[in-house]
Design a protein around this motif. Structure first.
Motif: not given
Ligand SMILES: NC(=O)c1ccc[n+]([C@@H]2O[C@H](COP(=O)([O-])OP(=O)(O)OC[C@H]3O[C@@H](n4cnc5c(N)ncnc54)[C@H](OP(=O)(O)O)[C@@H]3O)[C@@H](O)[C@H]2O)c1
Lengths: 80, 397
Positions: B227, B78, B243, B46-49, B44, B229, B199, B69, B132-133, B203, B136, B172
Motif C-alpha cells: 500500500s 546513490r 509518499p 536505489t529507490g525507497f523500497l 530499483g 510505504l 501512475y 540506470r 522494483c524499479a 502499474k 512513482t 506492483s
C-alpha cells in the motif's frame, strides 16, 4: 565563477551535504541526487534570503545554468 | 554502452571501463561471491523500497546484481546514501562494493540495452529477479509512466524469459485496484472503477503483463502489492523520499506561500470522515517481502502460477488523522472533507499541485484483504497502528 555560482554551491554544501569534490560547473542537480522538490526548496530560500527567482531551473540543469539564471535575475531580465 | 573486444564476462570488467558496469575491487567480505554462484537480480535498488529490501537480499549470502540506470559509480554513491538512511543499511555499507554488482541498463530497451552475450550470461545465472524499479510520480505524463512502468516491465519479462531457472518477484501496488471501494482480495485485478491517476493505470497494466506472461509460460511469479510505504525516521538529504515525505515537503512549501501572503486558508477535499488510507511502514514491508521471497514459490494458487500478496497494514489509517497531521505541517492551512464533488478553486488547485495528487485519496474507502500475506509471514509481528505522532514525523521527513 560568479557570486551566484558560489551562492548555489555554498547552499548545496550546507543544506544537502554536497562536497566540493562532487561538483563541477557541468554537474547537474540530478547527478547530485537532488530532485525537483529539493530545487523548489532552494528556490524558496533564494527568494526569501536574496529576493532572487530561480525560474526555469530543473533537476537536469547544470550548476552553471542555474548560476546564469540567477545572474540574469539579478540584472533584471534575460539577456537578448 | 558495451564495447566489443572487452572480456566476455560481464563480471570481469575493470573499474571505469565505461561498459556500464563496475568491477568491484576485492574485499574480504563477499569477494568471489560473483564468480560462479547463482544471482539475485534487482531493479530499483536505489529507490525507497529497494534500499530497504537490499540488506535482506544480501543476508541470503547470494550475490546480488543491481540493474541501475546511472553510471555505476554514480549509482553506487546513490545506493550507499540510500542504504545509510535505512535501519539495516549500515551493516552492509562498508562492504557494499564487494557485495553488490551494479550493471547499467536501459530499462525500456530490448535486452535492457545489454549486448546479447551479456544479457544471456546474466539470465543464465539468475535465480531471482526482483522488479522494483518504477516511475512513482503519481501525476507524471502518462506516456512516460507507460514507458518506464509498462515497457520496463516488458523488458524485465524478457530477461525472465531468458532465465529459465529464475523466479520473478514483481513489485506492483495495492492501488492497482484504482478507484474501487470496499474489500479487494489479493487475487482481484479489475479496472472497472477507473483510476485515480495515471501512475495507478500504468502499474495496473504492468501487473497484467506479468500475469499474462506467467500464465502463458507456466512460470512461478510472486506479485507484491504494497500500500503506501512510509517511515517515521528522519530523511537525510539526497535520499529517496516516501509518499508522506513528498506530501510534507509540498505542504511546507505551501506554508511558505501562505506566510508570505500573510493569510490563513481552507482547502475542501471531496471525502468523508469514514475515508481511510492504508499506510505501511517500509521496514515491515521489506521484511515481509524478503520472508516470502526466501520461501519457495507457491505451487498451486487460485490464480495459476501467480501468487499475489497485499503488503499492507493490518489497520487502516483514518484519513481525518492524516489531514490533522497535514494541517500541523502547514500552519495556516485547514483541510476539510466534504462529501461529493465540487469545482476546485485556485487554492484547491495549488493544494493539489503541492501534494502531488494526494487529494484524490481523501475519498478512499478501500480495504485490502491480507490473508495470504498473514499466512506467509506468521513469524513477523505486524506493525503498530499508525499514530498521529508517527504521521507528523513521517511528514517532517
Ligand atoms: N513508495 C510507495 O509508497 C509504493 C507503494 C506501492 C508500490 N510501490 C512500488 O514499489 C516500487 C519501488 O517504489 P519506491 O517507492 O522505491 O520508488 P522510488 O523511491 O521512486 O524508486 C524508484 C526506483 O526505480 C528506479 N527507476 C525509476 N525510473 C527508472 C528508469 N527509467 N530506469 C531504471 N530505473 C528506474 C529508480 O532509479 P534512480 O535511483 O536511478 O532514480 C529507483 O531505484 C515501485 O514499483 C512502486 O510502484 C511503491
Amino acid at each position: 565563477m560568479t557570486d551566484a555560482y558560489q551562492l548555489i554551491t555554498d547552499y548545496l554544501h550546507d543544506r544537502f551535504d554536497v562536497s566540493p569534490a562532487e561538483i563541477t560547473e557541468h554537474t547537474t542537480f540530478d547527478a547530485l541526487g537532488l530532485d525537483s522538490l529539493d530545487l523548489a526548496e532552494i528556490a524558496v530560500i533564494l527568494r526569501k534570503a536574496h529576493g532572487l527567482e530561480l525560474d526555469g531551473v530543473r533537476a537536469a540543469s547544470t550548476l552553471r545554468e542555474a548560476a546564469c539564471r540567477l545572474d540574469e535575475a539579478r540584472s533584471g531580465g534575460t539577456p537578448a | 554502452m558495451y564495447r566489443p573486444g572487452r572480456p566476455r564476462s560481464p563480471f570481469r570488467i575493470p573499474v571505469g571501463s565505461g561498459s556500464g558496469q563496475v568491477r568491484f575491487r576485492s574485499a574480504p567480505v563477499g569477494s568471489g561471491r560473483h564468480e560462479e554462484a547463482s544471482l539475485i537480480v534487482i531493479t530499483g535498488a536505489t529507490g525507497f523500497l529497494g534500499s530497504h529490501l537490499l540488506p535482506h537480499l544480501l543476508a541470503t549470502d547470494e550475490p546480488v546484481t543491481a540493474l541501475v540506470r546511472d553510471d555505476p559509480r554514480l549509482a553506487l554513491r546513490r545506493l550507499a546514501r540510500a542504504l545509510a538512511a535505512t535501519p539495516a543499511g549500515h551493516e552492509v555499507l562498508d562492504a557494499l562494493p564487494s557485495l553488490v554488482r551494479l550493471v547499467r541498463v536501459d530499462l525500456s530497451a530490448p535486452r535492457l540495452g545489454l549486448p546479447g552475450p551479456v544479457h544471456h550470461e546474466l539470465a543464465e545465472r539468475t535465480r531471482q529477479i526482483w522488479h522494483c524499479a518504477a516511475l512513482t510520480a503519481m501525476t507524471a505524463e502518462p506516456s512516460l509512466l507507460h514507458h518506464v512502468n509498462g515497457e520496463g516491465t516488458r523488458r524485465v519479462l524478457e530477461l525472465a524469459d531468458a532465465a529459465p531457472r529464475a523466479r520473478l518477484l514483481h513489485v506492483s501496488t495495492a492501488y492497482v485496484c484504482g478507484a474501487r471501494q470496499g474489500l479487494v482480495h489479493e487475487d482481484d485485478l479489475d479496472d472497472t472503477a477507473g483510476f485515480l491517476n495515471p501512475y495507478e493505470a500504468s502499474k495496473h497494466r504492468a501487473e497484467r503483463l506479468v500475469r499474462r506472461w506467467a500464465r502463458s509460460r507456466g512460470r512461478a511469479v510472486t506479485v507484491f502489492r504494497p500500500s503506501v510505504l512510509v517511515t517515521d525516521r528522519p530523511r537525510p538529504p539526497r535520499t529517496p523520499r516516501h509518499p508522506l515525505s513528498v506530501l510534507g515537503r509540498g505542504l511546507r512549501l505551501l506554508a511558505e506561500e501562505l506566510e508570505a501572503a500573510d493569510r490563513a486558508a481552507t482547502v475542501r477535499l471531496p471525502g468523508s470522515p469514514g475515508s481511510t488510507a492504508n499506510l505501511v511502514p517500509v521496514e515491515y514491508a521489506a521484511r515481509a517481502m524478503a520472508t516470502i521471497g526466501a520461501a519457495p514459490a507457491l505451487a498451486t494458487v487460485p490464480d495459476g502460477p501467480v501468487s499475489t500478496y497485499h503488503v499492507v497494514h493490518l489497520h487502516d489509517t483514518p484519513v481525518p488523522r492524516v489531514l490533522e497531521a497535514m494541517s500541523h505541517a502547514c500552519p495556516g492551512l485547514s483541510i476539510r472533507l466534504e462529501p461529493g464533488r465540487r469545482n476546485a478553486g485556485a487554492l484547491d488547485r495549488k493544494f493539489a499541485e503541492a501534494t502531488a495528487g494526494f487529494h484524490r485519496y481523501a475519498a478512499c474507502a478501500v480495504r485490502f484483504d491480507r490473508g495470504r500475506l498473514g499466512a506467509a509471514t506468521r513469524g513477523l509481528s505486524p506493525p503498530a497502528p499508525i499514530t498521529p505522532a508517527y504521521l507528523r514525523d513521517a511528514l517532517r521527513a
